[in-house]
Scaffold this motif. Structure first.
Motif, PDB file in Angstrom:
ATOM      1  N   UNK A  44       0.843  -1.204   0.000  1.00  8.55           N
ATOM      2  CA  UNK A  44       0.000   0.000   0.000  1.00  8.55           C
ATOM      3  C   UNK A  44       0.873   1.246   0.000  1.00  8.55           C
ATOM      4  N   UNK A  45       1.941   1.211   0.772  1.00  9.67           N
ATOM      5  CA  UNK A  45       2.871   2.347   0.796  1.00  9.67           C
ATOM      6  C   UNK A  45       3.441   2.586  -0.596  1.00  9.67           C
ATOM      7  N   UNK A  46       3.832   1.479  -1.245  1.00 11.26           N
ATOM      8  CA  UNK A  46       4.397   1.553  -2.593  1.00 11.26           C
ATOM      9  C   UNK A  46       3.389   2.166  -3.561  1.00 11.26           C
ATOM     10  N   UNK A  47       2.164   1.766  -3.387  1.00  8.99           N
ATOM     11  CA  UNK A  47       1.096   2.235  -4.255  1.00  8.99           C
ATOM     12  C   UNK A  47       0.908   3.746  -4.107  1.00  8.99           C
ATOM     13  N   UNK A  48       1.030   4.215  -2.895  1.00  8.09           N
ATOM     14  CA  UNK A  48       0.786   5.635  -2.632  1.00  8.09           C
ATOM     15  C   UNK A  48       1.976   6.511  -2.964  1.00  8.09           C
ATOM     16  N   UNK A  49       3.178   5.993  -2.683  1.00  6.66           N
ATOM     17  CA  UNK A  49       4.339   6.872  -2.838  1.00  6.66           C
ATOM     18  C   UNK A  49       5.237   6.475  -4.002  1.00  6.66           C
ATOM     19  N   UNK A  50       4.961   5.354  -4.629  1.00  2.12           N
ATOM     20  CA  UNK A  50       5.764   4.949  -5.781  1.00  2.12           C
ATOM     21  C   UNK A  50       7.137   4.425  -5.417  1.00  2.12           C
ATOM     22  N   UNK A  51       7.354   4.137  -4.182  1.00  2.00           N
ATOM     23  CA  UNK A  51       8.651   3.588  -3.752  1.00  2.00           C
ATOM     24  C   UNK A  51       8.433   2.697  -2.535  1.00  2.00           C
ATOM     25  N   UNK A  52       9.463   1.900  -2.262  1.00  2.00           N
ATOM     26  CA  UNK A  52       9.387   1.106  -1.040  1.00  2.00           C
ATOM     27  C   UNK A  52       9.828   1.979   0.137  1.00  2.00           C
ATOM     28  N   UNK A  53       9.323   1.725   1.304  1.00  2.00           N
ATOM     29  CA  UNK A  53       9.741   2.556   2.450  1.00  2.00           C
ATOM     30  C   UNK A  53      11.216   2.328   2.799  1.00  2.00           C
TER      31      UNK A  53
ATOM     32  N   UNK B  37      10.638   0.277   8.210  1.00  2.00           N
ATOM     33  CA  UNK B  37       9.246  -0.026   8.581  1.00  2.00           C
ATOM     34  C   UNK B  37       8.605   1.097   9.395  1.00  2.00           C
ATOM     35  N   UNK B  38       9.437   1.983   9.922  1.00  2.23           N
ATOM     36  CA  UNK B  38       8.910   3.105  10.693  1.00  2.23           C
ATOM     37  C   UNK B  38       8.079   4.051   9.852  1.00  2.23           C
ATOM     38  N   UNK B  39       8.263   3.988   8.536  1.00  2.00           N
ATOM     39  CA  UNK B  39       7.484   4.867   7.651  1.00  2.00           C
ATOM     40  C   UNK B  39       6.043   4.387   7.488  1.00  2.00           C
ATOM     41  N   UNK B  40       5.814   3.149   7.892  1.00  3.59           N
ATOM     42  CA  UNK B  40       4.476   2.580   7.704  1.00  3.59           C
ATOM     43  C   UNK B  40       3.583   2.926   8.886  1.00  3.59           C
ATOM     44  N   UNK B  41       2.293   3.070   8.623  1.00  2.15           N
ATOM     45  CA  UNK B  41       1.392   3.357   9.752  1.00  2.15           C
ATOM     46  C   UNK B  41       1.261   2.183  10.722  1.00  2.15           C
ATOM     47  N   UNK B  42       1.435   0.974  10.223  1.00  4.64           N
ATOM     48  CA  UNK B  42       1.332  -0.203  11.110  1.00  4.64           C
ATOM     49  C   UNK B  42       2.531  -1.107  10.862  1.00  4.64           C
ATOM     50  N   UNK B  43       3.361  -1.240  11.870  1.00 10.81           N
ATOM     51  CA  UNK B  43       4.548  -2.098  11.740  1.00 10.81           C
ATOM     52  C   UNK B  43       4.567  -3.083  12.897  1.00 10.81           C
TER      53      UNK B  43
END
Lengths: 170, 188
Positions: A102-111, A114-120
């Protein structure tokens, strides 16, 4: 009217010899009784040994029941099996991978991490290869590494979440 | 002689003590089991209460409650629970959490283009358009506990199709989904 009975009084008075004799007899009887009570009967000695043995056995049984209760006494659910824990680790990796997707979908890159994700989830190592490919590593129940590789997603067996989502009719 | 009689009395005391010890050893696990059953019932009751509250929230809002912390009720959900309801109990804590998931919105049919012959060399991959994808969240309820019997008890009750245990946490995936949100395009 006072009644004087000098004759009766005279009859009750004993001689010193008689008193000594009576006292000696009483003491001898008391000693005899005491000796009889102090002497342990053969049956008492046997029962003492029997009781000591019995109590030893019962103590040992109590210790066994306390330290290792038999299954008929306790019906606790057994802890999760290694297979269940491994399945749980794979499910956690799958959930975490879905967040990265989902992160990739929104930002076009991998995080970057894992701290960049809302749920880790804790206990998952994230290895970023490039903007599209990454690996997630979790420790299995025996300490072996369980790896989720985004590049080989097609090869990854159906995860618990995929199966569940299909069943939930999403 | 006195020692013998004292020995007999000691034997009696030992027998009584050992019987008491055996009785205690037998009764203690039964009491502990009863206590464990009560705790398990308590956890299951709370899990069911949260599930029902989340379902009511979903019915009312057409969405899911936001994340709550470990042992903390998420906003909007506490009003649907009893006033004395707590997300933390003896030896365990509940956590409501949302998980995002990217999904293909719908099949996009691309009409066959009528192209001049010289343009036929353009490969299908060059013209492929990734289907639009949306993001939906689904809910999960976790029970954090250091008691393995609680975790395995929950796993056996709710099954391995919709729940799993990892470390000291049991997680139940709840089939409630948020509204689809535009997710962007991974090819961007």
């Amino acid at each position: 009217m006072a009644i004087d009975e000098p004759e009766a009084k005279k009859l009750r008075v004993s001689s010193p010899e008689a008193r000594e004799r009576l006292l000696a007899e009483a003491l001898a009887h008391a000693e005899q009784q005491d000796a009889q009570y102090k002497r342990m009967l053969p049956s008492e000695a046997a029962s003492g040994q029997w009781k000591a043995s019995l109590s030893l056995v019962v103590f040992a049984l109590a210790a066994y029941v306390a330290l290792a209760p038999p299954p008929w006494l306790v019906s606790d659910a057994p802890p999760p099996s290694p297979a269940q824990l491994e399945r749980g680790a794979r499910a956690a990796l799958s959930l975490q991978a879905a967040q990265i997707e989902v992160f990739q979908l929104r930002s076009g890159r991998t995080p970057a991490n894992l701290g960049e994700l809302p749920a880790a989830l804790s206990g998952i190592r994230y290895v970023r290869s490039n903007n599209r490919v990454y690996q997630l590593v979790a420790a299995g129940p025996d300490g072996e590494a369980i790896i989720y590789d985004s590049a080989r997603r097609e090869d990854v067996e159906d995860t618990l979440v995929d199966t569940w989502l299909r069943q939930a009719g999403s | 002689m006195a020692g013998g009689r004292r020995g007999t009395a000691t034997g009696n005391v030992l027998v009584v003590l050992s019987m008491l010890a055996l009785g205690a050893a037998l009764v203690y696990p039964i009491l502990a089991q009863r206590q464990a059953d009560e705790r398990m019932a308590d956890v299951i009751g709370r899990v069911e209460a949260v599930r029902q509250a989340a379902a009511r929230y979903h019915d009312n809002q057409q969405d899911l409650p936001p994340n709550g912390g470990v042992g903390v009720a998420p906003q909007g959900l506490s009003t649907l629970l009893t006033p004395d309801f707590s997300f933390a109990g003896e030896g365990f804590a509940l956590e409501w959490r949302l998980w995002d998931r990217a999904e293909e919105a719908e099949e996009v049919s691309i009409p066959d283009p009528v192209v001049p012959v010289e343009e036929e060399l353009i490969t299908a991959a060059d013209t492929a358009v990734a289907p639009p994808r949306t993001v939906r969240s689904f809910g999960s309820l976790s029970v954090h506990s250091g008691e393995p019997f609680l975790l395995s008890g929950l796993l056996s009750r709710y099954g391995e199709t919709s729940s799993f245990v990892r470390d000291t946490t049991w997680t139940l995936l709840i089939p409630l989904f948020s509204r689809p949100r535009a997710g962007g395009n991974s090819n961007e």
